[in-house]
Scaffold this motif. Structure first.
Motif, PDB file in Angstrom:
ATOM      1  N   GLU A  20       0.836  -1.198   0.000  1.00 57.10           N
ATOM      2  CA  GLU A  20       0.000   0.000   0.000  1.00 57.10           C
ATOM      3  C   GLU A  20       0.873   1.251   0.000  1.00 57.10           C
ATOM      4  N   SER A  21       0.314   2.314  -0.534  1.00 59.31           N
ATOM      5  CA  SER A  21       0.963   3.622  -0.500  1.00 59.31           C
ATOM      6  C   SER A  21      -0.109   4.687  -0.582  1.00 59.31           C
ATOM      7  N   GLY A  22       0.307   5.926  -0.305  1.00 58.69           N
ATOM      8  CA  GLY A  22      -0.609   7.044  -0.471  1.00 58.69           C
ATOM      9  C   GLY A  22      -1.188   7.596   0.817  1.00 58.69           C
ATOM     10  N   GLY A  23      -0.883   6.961   1.935  1.00 65.22           N
ATOM     11  CA  GLY A  23      -1.376   7.492   3.193  1.00 65.22           C
ATOM     12  C   GLY A  23      -0.672   8.780   3.567  1.00 65.22           C
ATOM     13  N   GLY A  71     -12.098  17.173   5.549  1.00 59.60           N
ATOM     14  CA  GLY A  71     -12.657  17.700   4.316  1.00 59.60           C
ATOM     15  C   GLY A  71     -11.781  17.477   3.105  1.00 59.60           C
ATOM     16  N   GLY A  72     -10.546  17.079   3.341  1.00 58.87           N
ATOM     17  CA  GLY A  72      -9.611  16.849   2.262  1.00 58.87           C
ATOM     18  C   GLY A  72      -9.749  15.463   1.658  1.00 58.87           C
ATOM     19  N   SER A  73      -8.813  15.174   0.753  1.00 58.30           N
ATOM     20  CA  SER A  73      -8.855  13.911   0.008  1.00 58.30           C
ATOM     21  C   SER A  73      -7.485  13.238   0.002  1.00 58.30           C
ATOM     22  N   LEU A  74      -7.520  11.941  -0.125  1.00 61.18           N
ATOM     23  CA  LEU A  74      -6.324  11.133  -0.349  1.00 61.18           C
ATOM     24  C   LEU A  74      -6.696   9.992  -1.282  1.00 61.18           C
ATOM     25  N   VAL A  86      -4.994   2.863  10.265  1.00 62.29           N
ATOM     26  CA  VAL A  86      -4.102   2.204   9.318  1.00 62.29           C
ATOM     27  C   VAL A  86      -4.988   1.470   8.314  1.00 62.29           C
ATOM     28  N   TYR A  87      -4.731   1.717   7.046  1.00 63.44           N
ATOM     29  CA  TYR A  87      -5.537   1.128   5.976  1.00 63.44           C
ATOM     30  C   TYR A  87      -4.760  -0.017   5.336  1.00 63.44           C
ATOM     31  N   TYR A  88      -5.445  -1.145   5.195  1.00 67.16           N
ATOM     32  CA  TYR A  88      -4.849  -2.345   4.624  1.00 67.16           C
ATOM     33  C   TYR A  88      -5.603  -2.763   3.367  1.00 67.16           C
ATOM     34  N   CYS A  89      -4.862  -3.198   2.371  1.00 65.94           N
ATOM     35  CA  CYS A  89      -5.537  -3.863   1.269  1.00 65.94           C
ATOM     36  C   CYS A  89      -5.346  -5.365   1.421  1.00 65.94           C
ATOM     37  N   ALA A  90      -6.266  -6.108   0.826  1.00 62.90           N
ATOM     38  CA  ALA A  90      -6.258  -7.550   0.973  1.00 62.90           C
ATOM     39  C   ALA A  90      -6.789  -8.196  -0.299  1.00 62.90           C
ATOM     40  N   GLN A 116      -0.701   4.460   6.938  1.00 63.71           N
ATOM     41  CA  GLN A 116      -1.361   5.281   7.945  1.00 63.71           C
ATOM     42  C   GLN A 116      -2.073   6.459   7.291  1.00 63.71           C
ATOM     43  N   VAL A 117      -3.316   6.670   7.689  1.00 66.66           N
ATOM     44  CA  VAL A 117      -4.080   7.853   7.291  1.00 66.66           C
ATOM     45  C   VAL A 117      -4.473   8.583   8.570  1.00 66.66           C
TER      46      VAL A 117
END
Length: 124
Positions: A6-9, A15-18, A93-97, A119-120
């Protein structure tokens, strides 16, 4: 087995975006359903979004419906999570699976391979 990164955190104001990305390597990515989960401090891991191997039938948790969008690019072996209108309660923490059955489901037990997480943090 598929390896996921994963990446991009990051840190973002409410109100923002990721946009999170999850790059896959290993066995055929196109056969896997993909999901995003998240875990906040002191809480259990929870479902966020999922998508089937063909890109159809996206599923969303009620808490993110209308704000988050899951998509995949099978040519790039990548799944994305566009997160808009972020709230402090999205901090986790965001995980992909990867789901070898290909459907992409809400139940984490259906997923065989997991990334290391990104991490976000959303501040108000």
């Amino acid at each position: 087995q598929v390896q996921l990164v994963e990446s991009g955190g990051g840190l973002v104001q409410a109100g923002g975006s990721l946009r999170l990305s999850c790059a896959a390597s290993g066995r055929a990515f196109t056969t896997y359903g993909m999901g995003w989960f998240r875990q906040a401090p002191g809480k259990e891991r929870e479902f966020v979004a999922a998508i089937s191997r063909g890109g159809g039938r996206p599923l969303y948790a009620d808490s993110v419906k209308g704000r988050f969008t899951i998509s995949r690019d099978n040519a790039k072996n990548t799944v994305y999570l566009q997160m808009n209108s972020l709230k402090p309660e999205d901090t986790a923490v965001y995980y992909c699976a990867a789901d070898k059955w290909g459907t992409g489901e809400t139940n984490s037990a259906r997923y065989d391979d997991w990334g290391q997480g990104t991490q976000v943090t959303v501040f108000s």
